[in-house]
Scaffold this active site. Structure first.
Site, PDB file in Angstrom:
ATOM      1  N   SER A 134       0.833  -1.206   0.000  1.00 22.33           N
ATOM      2  CA  SER A 134       0.000   0.000   0.000  1.00 22.33           C
ATOM      3  C   SER A 134       0.869   1.258   0.000  1.00 22.33           C
ATOM      4  O   SER A 134       2.065   1.202   0.288  1.00 22.33           O
ATOM      5  CB  SER A 134      -0.897  -0.007   1.247  1.00 22.33           C
ATOM      6  OG  SER A 134      -0.093  -0.119   2.414  1.00 22.33           O
ATOM      7  N   LEU A 210      -5.796 -15.806  -7.423  1.00 25.69           N
ATOM      8  CA  LEU A 210      -7.174 -16.228  -7.158  1.00 25.69           C
ATOM      9  C   LEU A 210      -7.252 -17.140  -5.935  1.00 25.69           C
ATOM     10  O   LEU A 210      -8.080 -18.049  -5.886  1.00 25.69           O
ATOM     11  CB  LEU A 210      -7.743 -16.959  -8.384  1.00 25.69           C
ATOM     12  CG  LEU A 210      -7.599 -16.251  -9.738  1.00 25.69           C
ATOM     13  CD1 LEU A 210      -8.154 -17.113 -10.865  1.00 25.69           C
ATOM     14  CD2 LEU A 210      -8.316 -14.896  -9.719  1.00 25.69           C
ATOM     15  N   GLY A 211      -6.378 -16.947  -4.962  1.00 21.28           N
ATOM     16  CA  GLY A 211      -6.396 -17.780  -3.750  1.00 21.28           C
ATOM     17  C   GLY A 211      -6.076 -19.225  -4.079  1.00 21.28           C
ATOM     18  O   GLY A 211      -5.169 -19.500  -4.872  1.00 21.28           O
ATOM     19  N   ASP A 241       3.065 -12.421  -2.236  1.00 22.03           N
ATOM     20  CA  ASP A 241       4.434 -11.892  -2.320  1.00 22.03           C
ATOM     21  C   ASP A 241       5.361 -12.928  -2.975  1.00 22.03           C
ATOM     22  O   ASP A 241       6.291 -12.568  -3.696  1.00 22.03           O
ATOM     23  CB  ASP A 241       4.941 -11.514  -0.929  1.00 22.03           C
ATOM     24  CG  ASP A 241       3.993 -10.529  -0.247  1.00 22.03           C
ATOM     25  OD1 ASP A 241       3.378  -9.726  -0.967  1.00 22.03           O
ATOM     26  OD2 ASP A 241       3.856 -10.589   0.982  1.00 22.03           O
TER      27      ASP A 241
END
Ligand SMILES: O=P(O)(O)OC[C@@]1(O)O[C@H](CO)[C@@H](O)[C@@H]1O
Length: 301
Positions: A134, A210-211, A241
């Protein structure tokens, strides 16, 4: 060397609990603390893979001192700031993580320029730049896009919201949103349509995480889905990451997209299997790599 920029680093605290119930007292089974923020996690994974890496980040206050000490073993170049670096808390249950991320300090214009100067000073030694996480308060999405535009190297961006929209229009090589970030930004429920829409805004490639379903990539070489072939349970914090770290290695080496994506899915799944963000074992990575399912899919018109 791969350079990572973490505009809003954090002291990451991971609490493991049996189950999470809002409004109840939780007895924490295990606590782990470490230097974090997405770009720092990416650097840790790259270092474990044996790649030369440089961490750049702004740090301040007592929490900044903790993060700096936690970077021991990683080459780093730090822009000092007046306000204190943030903490983030990840509450992990079996197979799930709930994140509580403090907003972090506000950077002055001089402090942001200080970070940019660190990046510029090392660019001649760098093959790929990763910008991850962020934005701190005080840094506008336009400032961020300006940084992306100013880097004459392949760039990979992992952020969200307006920062992602602006960064994508600055023409990075890859952006890596997750499914929620992609939907929030493009309004498309279908990740393939969302990734195609985001790519049309300027990024050369979009890789959506997408998990448990793996990755979806829309690139100049075509569109691909890559999914893990072995089930994993654990801590999903930092899985994205590891995707970024594997993509950075692929960009640096000029690896074809299908292999980049296989590596990214396998490394991400191996990270989920490890208890804290940025960790994985070679053994799990190799088992995952052998099991990845990859398919080329038609691009939407
Ligand atoms: O608040 P951001 O910058 O979006 O994310 C920060 C963060 O939640 O991301 C990592 C996992 O990817 C954590 O280690 C870290 O603290």
């Amino acid at each position: 060397m791969i350079l990572t920029v973490t505009p809003n680093p954090a002291w990451d605290i991971t609490y493991s609990v049996d189950a999470l119930a809002p409004g109840r007292t939780h007895r924490v089974r295990h606590v782990a603390e470490r230097a974090g923020g997405k770009g720092i996690n990416v650097a840790r994974v790259l270092h474990r893979l044996g790649h030369e890496v440089l961490v750049t980040a702004p740090l301040g206050g007592a929490t900044g001192d903790l993060v700096r000490a936690g970077l021991a073993g990683l080459d780093h170049s730090i822009a000092p700031i007046r306000d204190s670096t943030r903490r983030t808390v990840s509450v992990v249950t079996d197979g799930d993580a709930t994140l509580l991320n403090e907003p972090g300090p506000a950077l002055t214009a001089e402090e942001w320029q200080g970070l940019r100067a660190l990046v510029a000073a090392r660019l001649d030694q760098v093959s790929v730049v990763v910008l991850s996480g962020s934005l701190p308060r005080g840094v506008s999405p336009a400032d961020y896009a300006d940084l992306v535009r100013s880097v004459p190297r392949p760039t990979i961006v992992d952020t969200s919201g307006e920062a992602l929209a602006h960064a994508a229009s600055a023409g990075p090589d890859i952006v890596k949103p997750n499914a929620d970030e992609l939907r929030d930004l493009t309004g498309c429920a279908d990740p393939l349509r969302g990734a195609t829409a985001l790519r049309s805004q300027g990024a050369h490639a979009v890789v959506a995480s997408l998990g448990p379903e793996g990755l979806l990539a829309v690139t100049a070489e075509g569109a691909f889905r890559a999914a893990p072939g072995r089930e994993v349970r654990g801590n999903p914090t930092g899985a994205g990451d590891s995707v970024v770290a594997a993509l950075a290695v692929g960009v640096a080496a000029g690896t074809p997209w299908p292999d980049r994506l296989r590596n990214a899915v396998a490394l991400s799944a191996a990270t989920v299997a490890a208890p804290v963000a940025g960790e994985f074992t070679r053994d799990e990575y190799e088992k995952q790599l052998a099991a990845v399912h990859l398919e080329e899919i038609p691009c939407p018109s």
